[in-house]
Design a protein around this motif. Structure first.
Motif, mmCIF file in Angstrom:
data_model
loop_
_atom_site.group_PDB
_atom_site.id
_atom_site.type_symbol
_atom_site.label_atom_id
_atom_site.label_comp_id
_atom_site.label_asym_id
_atom_site.label_seq_id
_atom_site.Cartn_x
_atom_site.Cartn_y
_atom_site.Cartn_z
ATOM 1 N N GLU A 161 0.812 -1.307 0.095
ATOM 2 C CA GLU A 161 0.104 -0.098 0.057
ATOM 3 C C GLU A 161 1.014 1.417 0.109
ATOM 4 O OE1 GLU A 161 -2.285 -3.339 1.113
ATOM 5 O OE2 GLU A 161 -0.360 -2.403 1.854
ATOM 6 N N GLN A 162 1.889 1.062 0.605
ATOM 7 C CA GLN A 162 2.932 2.466 0.811
ATOM 8 C C GLN A 162 3.700 2.633 -0.627
ATOM 9 O OE1 GLN A 162 5.341 1.326 4.283
ATOM 10 N NE2 GLN A 162 4.005 2.332 5.727
ATOM 11 N N LYS A 163 3.877 1.361 -1.229
ATOM 12 C CA LYS A 163 4.557 1.641 -2.389
ATOM 13 C C LYS A 163 3.627 2.196 -3.597
ATOM 14 C CE LYS A 163 7.947 -2.085 -1.595
ATOM 15 N NZ LYS A 163 8.292 -3.387 -1.989
ATOM 16 N N ALA A 164 2.440 1.569 -3.524
ATOM 17 C CA ALA A 164 1.432 1.955 -4.496
ATOM 18 C C ALA A 164 1.012 3.585 -4.132
ATOM 19 C CB ALA A 164 0.111 1.288 -4.379
ATOM 20 N N LYS A 165 1.148 4.074 -3.086
ATOM 21 C CA LYS A 165 0.673 5.543 -2.649
ATOM 22 C C LYS A 165 1.718 6.454 -2.979
ATOM 23 C CE LYS A 165 -0.551 8.539 1.010
ATOM 24 N NZ LYS A 165 -1.199 8.581 2.647
ATOM 25 N N PHE A 166 3.017 6.156 -2.950
ATOM 26 C CA PHE A 166 4.276 6.996 -2.854
ATOM 27 C C PHE A 166 4.978 6.973 -4.106
ATOM 28 C CE2 PHE A 166 3.117 7.037 1.746
ATOM 29 C CZ PHE A 166 2.875 8.311 1.907
ATOM 30 N N LEU A 167 5.132 5.876 -4.417
ATOM 31 C CA LEU A 167 6.441 5.678 -5.567
ATOM 32 C C LEU A 167 6.004 6.256 -7.000
ATOM 33 C CD1 LEU A 167 7.709 1.803 -5.067
ATOM 34 C CD2 LEU A 167 8.599 4.223 -4.097
ATOM 35 N N PRO A 168 4.859 6.002 -7.269
ATOM 36 C CA PRO A 168 4.420 6.757 -8.799
ATOM 37 C C PRO A 168 5.062 8.060 -8.960
ATOM 38 C CG PRO A 168 2.896 5.200 -8.311
ATOM 39 C CD PRO A 168 3.527 5.368 -6.952
ATOM 40 N N ASP A 169 4.389 9.045 -7.934
ATOM 41 C CA ASP A 169 4.824 10.570 -7.758
ATOM 42 C C ASP A 169 6.066 10.767 -7.668
ATOM 43 O OD1 ASP A 169 2.220 10.951 -8.480
ATOM 44 O OD2 ASP A 169 1.665 11.813 -6.669
ATOM 45 N N LEU A 170 6.910 9.956 -6.936
ATOM 46 C CA LEU A 170 8.212 10.239 -6.446
ATOM 47 C C LEU A 170 8.986 9.786 -7.974
ATOM 48 C CD1 LEU A 170 8.228 8.646 -2.806
ATOM 49 C CD2 LEU A 170 8.695 11.237 -3.509
ATOM 50 N N ALA A 171 8.706 8.605 -8.315
ATOM 51 C CA ALA A 171 9.637 8.162 -9.669
ATOM 52 C C ALA A 171 9.282 9.066 -10.901
ATOM 53 C CB ALA A 171 8.977 6.763 -10.129
ATOM 54 N N ALA A 172 8.268 9.725 -10.805
ATOM 55 C CA ALA A 172 7.875 10.499 -12.073
ATOM 56 C C ALA A 172 8.496 11.890 -11.809
ATOM 57 C CB ALA A 172 6.403 10.775 -12.139
ATOM 58 N N GLY A 173 9.155 12.183 -10.730
ATOM 59 C CA GLY A 173 9.577 13.724 -10.127
ATOM 60 C C GLY A 173 8.439 14.708 -9.659
ATOM 61 N N LYS A 174 7.310 14.206 -9.660
ATOM 62 C CA LYS A 174 6.201 14.991 -9.324
ATOM 63 C C LYS A 174 6.405 15.503 -7.755
ATOM 64 C CE LYS A 174 2.812 13.265 -12.522
ATOM 65 N NZ LYS A 174 1.476 12.399 -12.744
ATOM 66 N N ARG A 175 7.006 14.621 -7.151
ATOM 67 C CA ARG A 175 7.395 14.797 -5.716
ATOM 68 C C ARG A 175 8.794 14.242 -5.398
ATOM 69 N NH1 ARG A 175 2.613 11.932 -2.135
ATOM 70 N NH2 ARG A 175 3.011 14.047 -0.776
ATOM 71 N N VAL A 176 9.288 15.330 -4.327
ATOM 72 C CA VAL A 176 10.705 14.846 -4.109
ATOM 73 C C VAL A 176 10.886 14.447 -2.584
ATOM 74 C CG1 VAL A 176 13.065 16.181 -3.789
ATOM 75 C CG2 VAL A 176 11.362 16.872 -5.546
ATOM 76 N N ALA A 177 11.764 13.638 -2.690
ATOM 77 C CA ALA A 177 12.014 12.838 -1.285
ATOM 78 C C ALA A 177 13.216 13.305 -0.475
ATOM 79 C CB ALA A 177 11.914 11.279 -1.079
ATOM 80 N N CYS A 178 13.365 13.215 0.698
ATOM 81 C CA CYS A 178 14.627 13.380 1.529
ATOM 82 C C CYS A 178 14.346 12.432 2.485
ATOM 83 C CB CYS A 178 14.733 14.743 1.909
ATOM 84 S SG CYS A 178 13.511 15.489 3.040
ATOM 85 N N PHE A 179 15.725 12.237 3.493
ATOM 86 C CA PHE A 179 16.114 11.413 4.411
ATOM 87 C C PHE A 179 16.372 12.315 5.696
ATOM 88 C CE2 PHE A 179 19.096 9.029 6.596
ATOM 89 C CZ PHE A 179 18.651 7.624 6.742
ATOM 90 N N CYS A 180 15.666 11.991 6.714
ATOM 91 C CA CYS A 180 15.876 12.995 7.811
ATOM 92 C C CYS A 180 16.406 12.085 8.964
ATOM 93 C CB CYS A 180 14.455 13.724 8.300
ATOM 94 S SG CYS A 180 13.771 14.703 6.718
ATOM 95 N N ILE A 220 12.769 21.301 -0.482
ATOM 96 C CA ILE A 220 11.890 21.486 -1.511
ATOM 97 C C ILE A 220 11.246 19.915 -1.675
ATOM 98 C CG2 ILE A 220 13.578 22.642 -2.958
ATOM 99 C CD1 ILE A 220 14.953 19.949 -4.052
ATOM 100 N N ALA A 221 11.592 19.204 -0.436
ATOM 101 C CA ALA A 221 10.754 17.873 -0.608
ATOM 102 C C ALA A 221 9.329 17.981 0.032
ATOM 103 C CB ALA A 221 11.692 16.849 0.570
ATOM 104 N N ASP A 222 8.735 16.942 -0.647
ATOM 105 C CA ASP A 222 7.260 16.534 -0.257
ATOM 106 C C ASP A 222 7.302 15.442 0.614
ATOM 107 O OD1 ASP A 222 6.460 18.583 -2.631
ATOM 108 O OD2 ASP A 222 7.595 17.108 -3.695
#
Length: 617
Positions: A161-180, A220-222
């Protein structure tokens, strides 16, 4: 002897009761040490398990490599050296480049195709990192912070469920990730985390409070992978104890970021502080299990370190190209710079360091792609070696260019400033050296303790005792030459393989000496641990280089001749460094020197600076 505990080993869930001969008392048998397949881990036991290093991994077909090069082709065709300087001056990347990266699929390189990514394996990712590193390490940091560590936890530990929710937009560059992970009071010491997450009374969400510093992409992360302390009740005692848990946090109410940090290098990348003020995080956004955050963090960092080595090999190629171009065209005192021995020595050592780094990067990514999972020490070593080798190569390139190298327009001074951070982030090299030594010593200590337990019942454990005793006796009288690599290497590299065998033998003896002399107090002997790690780094590097050079010779590659020469030079020089590092663990004068260093440092620290009188006083 008190053995060093080994927290990285799995423990038996149901130890059996055994009665030792000659004693009426029953003792609980401790679980035997879990056998590791890691070369570096076994190096600490004096063993040379190289089955994962030979033959050198070749996991990509020519078509696979072509795919990677095609992905980056739009960028390489449009990129000019001035672009990196322009982005640095603006301290950000423009929308045009961002759109190009989206079109190339650069934000989801390792995301499976079903989630919108390219689905590259680790070796392809390392190759992409290398190509990016040739142009701008700051851009590599942005993309790496996004996927190598930013959302890597979702790939490794996320639910469907987490992969389906977050990965598509992250892979497309629509959202940016970071490590805190990093906090003001918790840099390399993750146990010092102060950020807290408490479960709400209705059990539907956690309330997150705290702050993180030096977060790449933080402004800049979402989507944020955040590590926070959560109260966890012990199943055995019922006691509440704070443990680290990983969360997927989305930008929203209560989550803010500070202004971009002013940095020495990688200026076009965004680095900032991130604040959490009563941020509500749904319970479905826990990454992994509650209380397992430290394991999640370490797996993410271990999994991503090969990417840094790949990017740095690209930067080193650019530096070497600039240095050789200048040496071949610049005339001084009537001769080309390339004809002078001093310049030739620099070029040779730069080339060797690049070869070793490149060999480590693709060795690590290759064995990962083949399913090898016990690579934490090899990953740490690759990061340490790559970051220090890249600094050396860039610094020497600037030296060869002279005043021109110091000028901004050549681009090398930017590379030097950008490279400097790689010895610090994702685990400082100092901490990683301690990590390599202490983890290896824990493993070896467990095996030594196993032998001691076997001595309590010698009849039942005669095979183990005889084998270990024979090995130690042969080593003590100089009959042992260490585990042989002769069957793995090309015949032209057998002398170099013998140097590795000797290094492994001496390394194992040194580890045993440290464990017997210092026991668990070895953790306080950081000057010794650093030198032990340096020897481990050199031995592993020799094995990797011999594996790659063997492949070149066996395949009769057109570069086989120079690869053989590089292996020869590196192994002989590394062998001397290993002897020096290991002798520093026992030699009386060297040990006295460490005490003197400690005394000097304590006095300077106590004084708050330089102690001695000024020469004009």
């Amino acid at each position: 002897m008190t053995s060093i505990s080994r927290p990285y080993s799995r423990q038996s869930s149901s130890p059996k009761e055994v009665t030792h001969e000659g004693s009426a008392a029953k003792r609980t048998a401790r679980p035997a040490p879990v056998e590791s397949q890691s070369f570096v881990m076994n190096l600490f036991c004096g063993d040379g398990k190289v089955q994962h290093q030979f033959p050198y991994p070749q996991v990509l077909t020519p078509e696979d490599i072509q795919l990677v090069d095609m992905v980056t082709e739009p960028l390489t065709k449009k990129w000019v050296p001035e672009d990196a300087l322009r982005f640095e001056a603006n301290e950000k990347y423009d929308d045009t480049l961002w759109d190009l990266l989206r079109e190339m699929g650069s934000f989801g390189i390792q995301v499976p195709p079903e989630y919108g990514g390219i689905g590259c394996n680790n070796t392809q990712y390392a190759r992409l990192g290398e190509l990016m590193g040739r142009y701008d390490l700051s851009l590599g940091v942005v993309l790496g912070a996004h996927q190598s560590i930013g959302f890597k936890g979702i790939l490794l530990f996320g639910t469907d469920e987490q992969k389906a929710k977050f990965l598509p937009d992250l892979a497309a560059g629509k959202r940016v990730a970071c490590f805190c992970l990093t906090e003001p009071s918790a840099g390399s010491d993750a146990s010092g985390i102060k950020t807290k997450a408490e479960l709400s009374s209705d059990g539907k969400h956690y309330v997150l409070n705290g702050s993180k510093i030096w977060i790449s992409n933080g402004g800049i992360a979402d989507v944020f992978t955040v590590f926070a302390k959560t109260p966890v009740r012990s199943e055995t005692t019922g006691e509440l104890k704070d443990k680290v848990t990983a969360f997927i946090v989305e930008r929203g109410p209560g989550l803010t970021s500070g202004p971009p940090n002013k940095k020495m290098g990688i200026k076009a990348s965004n680095t900032t502080e991130v604040f959490f003020d009563n941020v509500k995080v749904p319970v479905d956004n826990v990454l992994g299990q509650v209380g397992d955050g430290f394991k999640v963090a370490m797996n993410i960092l271990n999994n991503g370190r090969f990417g840094m080595a790949g990017a740095l090999t690209g930067a080193m190629r650019t530096c070497i190209t600039a240095a050789t171009d200048h040496a071949n065209t610049r005339t001084q005192f009537g001769n080309k710079l390339s004809t002078y021995g001093d310049i030739q020595e620099k070029i040779a050592h730069m080339s060797v360091r690049h070869y070793v780094t490149e060999s480590m990067a693709y060795m690590l990514s290759g064995v990962m792609d083949k399913g090898f999972t016990d690579y934490q020490l090899e990953a740490a070593i690759s990061k340490v070696y790559a970051s220090e080798a890249a600094w050396y190569v860039c610094d020497e390139s600037i030296q060869i260019l002279g005043g021109m190298g110091y000028m901004r327009e050549t681009g090398l001074e930017k590379f030097l400033r950008d490279i400097r951070i790689f010895r610090i982030f994702e685990g400082t090299n100092d901490i990683l050296r301690l990590f390599v030594s202490l983890t290896g010593l824990q493993y070896a200590g467990g095996h030594l303790k196993e032998l001691q337990r076997a001595m309590q019942n010698p009849v039942a454990n005669l095979g183990m005792i005889f084998g270990e005793g024979t090995k130690r006796f042969a080593r003590s009288v100089g009959l042992s030459s260490g585990p042989s690599l002769q069957e793995y290497v090309h015949p032209q590299l057998r002398d170099e393989a013998a140097l590795v065998s000797k290094g492994i033998q001496n390394f194992g003896a040194s580890v045993e000496h440290l464990l017997m002399k210092y026991n668990k107090n070895i953790i306080h002997e950081q000057m010794l641990l650093r030198r032990l790690a340096d020897a481990a780094i050199d031995i592993y590097a020799m094995v990797v280089v011999l594996s790659r050079a063997t492949r070149a010779l066996n395949a009769n590659l057109n570069s086989a001749g120079i690869e053989k020469n590089i292996a020869n030079l590196f192994c002989h020089e590394a062998s001397k460094r290993i002897v020096d590092s290991l002798s520093g663990l026992r030699a009386t004068q060297r040990l006295k020197n460490y005490s003197t260093m400690k005394s000097i440092a304590e006095e300077v620290l106590s004084n708050g600076g330089v102690v001695q009188n000024h020469p004009l006083d």
